[in-house]
Design a protein around this motif. Structure first.
Motif, PDB file in Angstrom:
ATOM      1  N   ILE A 187       0.867  -1.177   0.000  1.00 30.32           N
ATOM      2  CA  ILE A 187       0.000   0.000   0.000  1.00 30.32           C
ATOM      3  C   ILE A 187       0.901   1.223   0.000  1.00 30.32           C
ATOM      4  CG2 ILE A 187      -1.759   1.284   1.258  1.00 30.32           C
ATOM      5  CD1 ILE A 187      -2.712  -1.364   2.433  1.00 30.32           C
ATOM      6  N   THR A 188       0.827   2.022  -1.041  1.00 29.60           N
ATOM      7  CA  THR A 188       1.739   3.147  -1.175  1.00 29.60           C
ATOM      8  C   THR A 188       0.974   4.451  -1.282  1.00 29.60           C
ATOM      9  OG1 THR A 188       3.414   4.169  -2.626  1.00 29.60           O
ATOM     10  CG2 THR A 188       1.863   2.661  -3.661  1.00 29.60           C
ATOM     11  N   ASN A 189       1.450   5.443  -0.563  1.00 27.43           N
ATOM     12  CA  ASN A 189       0.848   6.768  -0.578  1.00 27.43           C
ATOM     13  C   ASN A 189       1.665   7.670  -1.500  1.00 27.43           C
ATOM     14  OD1 ASN A 189      -0.217   9.278  -0.131  1.00 27.43           O
ATOM     15  ND2 ASN A 189       0.279   9.377   2.041  1.00 27.43           N
ATOM     16  N   PRO A 190       1.167   7.975  -2.693  1.00 24.91           N
ATOM     17  CA  PRO A 190       1.948   8.788  -3.626  1.00 24.91           C
ATOM     18  C   PRO A 190       2.176  10.213  -3.157  1.00 24.91           C
ATOM     19  CG  PRO A 190      -0.288   8.482  -4.449  1.00 24.91           C
ATOM     20  CD  PRO A 190      -0.149   7.596  -3.231  1.00 24.91           C
ATOM     21  N   LYS A 191       1.440  10.658  -2.118  1.00 19.85           N
ATOM     22  CA  LYS A 191       1.589  12.024  -1.619  1.00 19.85           C
ATOM     23  C   LYS A 191       2.465  12.097  -0.368  1.00 19.85           C
ATOM     24  CE  LYS A 191      -2.812  13.641  -3.503  1.00 19.85           C
ATOM     25  NZ  LYS A 191      -4.108  14.293  -3.210  1.00 19.85           N
ATOM     26  N   ALA A 192       3.065  10.968   0.024  1.00 16.04           N
ATOM     27  CA  ALA A 192       3.931  10.997   1.204  1.00 16.04           C
ATOM     28  C   ALA A 192       5.072  11.979   0.989  1.00 16.04           C
ATOM     29  CB  ALA A 192       4.470   9.602   1.505  1.00 16.04           C
ATOM     30  N   THR A 193       5.602  12.493   2.099  1.00 18.39           N
ATOM     31  CA  THR A 193       6.508  13.640   2.041  1.00 18.39           C
ATOM     32  C   THR A 193       7.758  13.385   1.215  1.00 18.39           C
ATOM     33  OG1 THR A 193       5.719  14.317   4.209  1.00 18.39           O
ATOM     34  CG2 THR A 193       7.785  15.281   3.450  1.00 18.39           C
ATOM     35  N   SER A 239      -0.652 -12.730   3.005  1.00 18.73           N
ATOM     36  CA  SER A 239       0.189 -13.067   4.156  1.00 18.73           C
ATOM     37  C   SER A 239       0.806 -11.825   4.790  1.00 18.73           C
ATOM     38  CB  SER A 239       1.298 -14.028   3.748  1.00 18.73           C
ATOM     39  OG  SER A 239       2.157 -13.431   2.783  1.00 18.73           O
ATOM     40  N   THR A 240       0.999 -10.766   3.978  1.00 20.58           N
ATOM     41  CA  THR A 240       1.674  -9.566   4.473  1.00 20.58           C
ATOM     42  C   THR A 240       1.071  -8.332   3.818  1.00 20.58           C
ATOM     43  OG1 THR A 240       3.745 -10.828   4.630  1.00 20.58           O
ATOM     44  CG2 THR A 240       3.917  -8.435   4.775  1.00 20.58           C
ATOM     45  N   VAL A 241       0.958  -7.271   4.593  1.00 22.81           N
ATOM     46  CA  VAL A 241       0.640  -5.945   4.073  1.00 22.81           C
ATOM     47  C   VAL A 241       1.844  -5.056   4.342  1.00 22.81           C
ATOM     48  CG1 VAL A 241      -0.757  -3.873   4.429  1.00 22.81           C
ATOM     49  CG2 VAL A 241      -1.861  -6.104   4.249  1.00 22.81           C
ATOM     50  N   ILE A 242       2.319  -4.384   3.300  1.00 19.98           N
ATOM     51  CA  ILE A 242       3.468  -3.485   3.426  1.00 19.98           C
ATOM     52  C   ILE A 242       2.973  -2.067   3.244  1.00 19.98           C
ATOM     53  CG2 ILE A 242       5.763  -2.903   2.552  1.00 19.98           C
ATOM     54  CD1 ILE A 242       5.830  -5.749   1.309  1.00 19.98           C
ATOM     55  N   ALA A 243       3.158  -1.233   4.264  1.00 17.08           N
ATOM     56  CA  ALA A 243       2.727   0.165   4.211  1.00 17.08           C
ATOM     57  C   ALA A 243       3.918   1.039   3.846  1.00 17.08           C
ATOM     58  CB  ALA A 243       2.150   0.598   5.551  1.00 17.08           C
ATOM     59  N   LEU A 244       3.879   1.613   2.655  1.00 15.55           N
ATOM     60  CA  LEU A 244       4.915   2.529   2.181  1.00 15.55           C
ATOM     61  C   LEU A 244       4.364   3.945   2.278  1.00 15.55           C
ATOM     62  CD1 LEU A 244       7.641   3.113   0.729  1.00 15.55           C
ATOM     63  CD2 LEU A 244       6.443   2.724  -1.441  1.00 15.55           C
ATOM     64  N   GLY A 245       4.749   4.645   3.327  1.00 20.01           N
ATOM     65  CA  GLY A 245       4.215   5.980   3.559  1.00 20.01           C
ATOM     66  C   GLY A 245       4.632   6.488   4.919  1.00 20.01           C
ATOM     67  N   GLY A 246       3.923   7.482   5.402  1.00 19.42           N
ATOM     68  CA  GLY A 246       4.203   8.027   6.719  1.00 19.42           C
ATOM     69  C   GLY A 246       3.316   7.407   7.783  1.00 19.42           C
ATOM     70  N   ASP A 247       3.287   8.051   8.956  1.00 22.48           N
ATOM     71  CA  ASP A 247       2.515   7.501  10.076  1.00 22.48           C
ATOM     72  C   ASP A 247       1.021   7.441   9.775  1.00 22.48           C
ATOM     73  OD1 ASP A 247       4.585   6.988  12.058  1.00 22.48           O
ATOM     74  OD2 ASP A 247       4.845   9.164  12.139  1.00 22.48           O
TER      75      ASP A 247
END
Length: 313
Positions: free
Chosen positions: A6-12, A56-64
């Protein structure tokens, strides 16, 4: 191993190129599905879908904020050993949860560490906190909650970011100083603290509820009002009965000094390892979780949730 990134394209601190590099690195070891968030709350929906579909896994690519939403999606039906594990790759402005877990702030180094842990099947189960207010739903938080002045600062920072300001430590400092002297009510404390089995404590201007230490970071500096807070214990609270300039600056200075005991003083309150904490207010008071402003409330109950989620680390 099936994983959702899961990636947030607006992360800092991210770019399309850096995300593509990370995707290629992860795809060598994982059956990877990439999902970009498009709006606030979208990471919660995506993580919930990953849990329902048996990833099996969720990967969070972003900030808090991205991490918090992913956690709430995974735990939408409550903690379970069958839920996907969560991996965190930090690209936000503070990355408090990732740093509390011991992950490096550099996302490439963090990716290498996460990949080594995935290959070895290494996980850590950590406790979380929840916040419930009347008429509201339960929401999990990973490292902190705030009621009062700090939540007001988060609200003002979100407004400035919406107007185009860059989220960095200087924005928080400038906003906090300006709001302290010209925005917040420093005369009439609204909060009452209630902990089961103890008499209530009235007259609080603000309260920080911590699930781990430090509470946050000021650039490279840890801000640590409750250094005994730990993922394996209950919740800690730090509260202030004054917003006078001298005692506030004194408390902040002590938070920035390495310490093993809570910041203490005649106008300060501390609670350690609590299963439940309730804050009631005479008027609606600003409220934030993991640096995400959630409006103004008059009653919020915080609870500790032991062994809530598995973290790849």
């Amino acid at each position: 191993m099936r994983a959702m990134l899961i990636t947030n394209p607006k992360a800092t601190s991210t770019s399309r190129r850096s995300r593509d590099l990370l995707v290629r690195a992860l795809s060598g070891d994982l059956d990877l599905v990439v999902a970009e968030t498009a709006r606030r709350g979208h990471a919660t929906e995506l993580a919930r879908r990953a849990a329902e579909e048996g990833f099996s896994t969720v990967i969070a690519l972003g900030g808090d904020g991205t991490v918090n939403e992913a956690v709430n999606g995974l735990l939408a039906e409550g903690p379970s050993p069958d839920l996907p594990a969560l991996a965190v790759l930090p690209i936000g402005s503070a990355n408090v949860f990732a740093r509390a877990l011991g992950l490096p702030s550099d996302v490439i180094a963090a990716t290498r560490m996460v990949l080594r842990a995935l290959r070895a099947g290494r996980h850590r189960t950590v406790g979380l906190g929840t916040a419930v207010h009347p008429g509201g739903t339960e929401r999990y938080f990973t490292f902190c909650a705030g009621v009062g002045f700090d939540a007001e600062v988060v609200r003002e920072v979100e407004r400035r970011r919406g107007a185009g300001a860059k989220a960095d430590p200087s924005l928080y400092v400038r906003t906090a100083v300006r709001h302290f002297f010209s925005g917040t009510d420093r005369r009439s404390p609204a909060l009452t603290l209630e902990v089961p089995g103890r008499p209530p404590k009235e007259g609080l201007f603000l309260a920080f509820i911590s699930n781990t230490a430090p509470w946050t970071f000021l650039g490279p500096l840890p801000v640590n009002p409750s250094p005994k807070a730990n993922f394996s214990r209950g919740l800690d609270l730090f509260g202030m009965r004054t917003l006078g300039t001298a005692p506030t600056l004194g408390a902040l200075a002590r938070m920035l000094v390495p310490r093993t005991v809570p910041v203490q003083g005649p106008d300060l309150l501390n609670v350690h390892d609590a299963a439940e904490i309730t804050l009631r207010a005479e008027r609606p008071v600003a409220f934030q979780l993991d640096g995400d402003y959630l409006g103004a409330q008059q009653s919020i109950t915080f609870r500790s949730v032991p062994k809530a989620i598995r973290i790849v680390i």
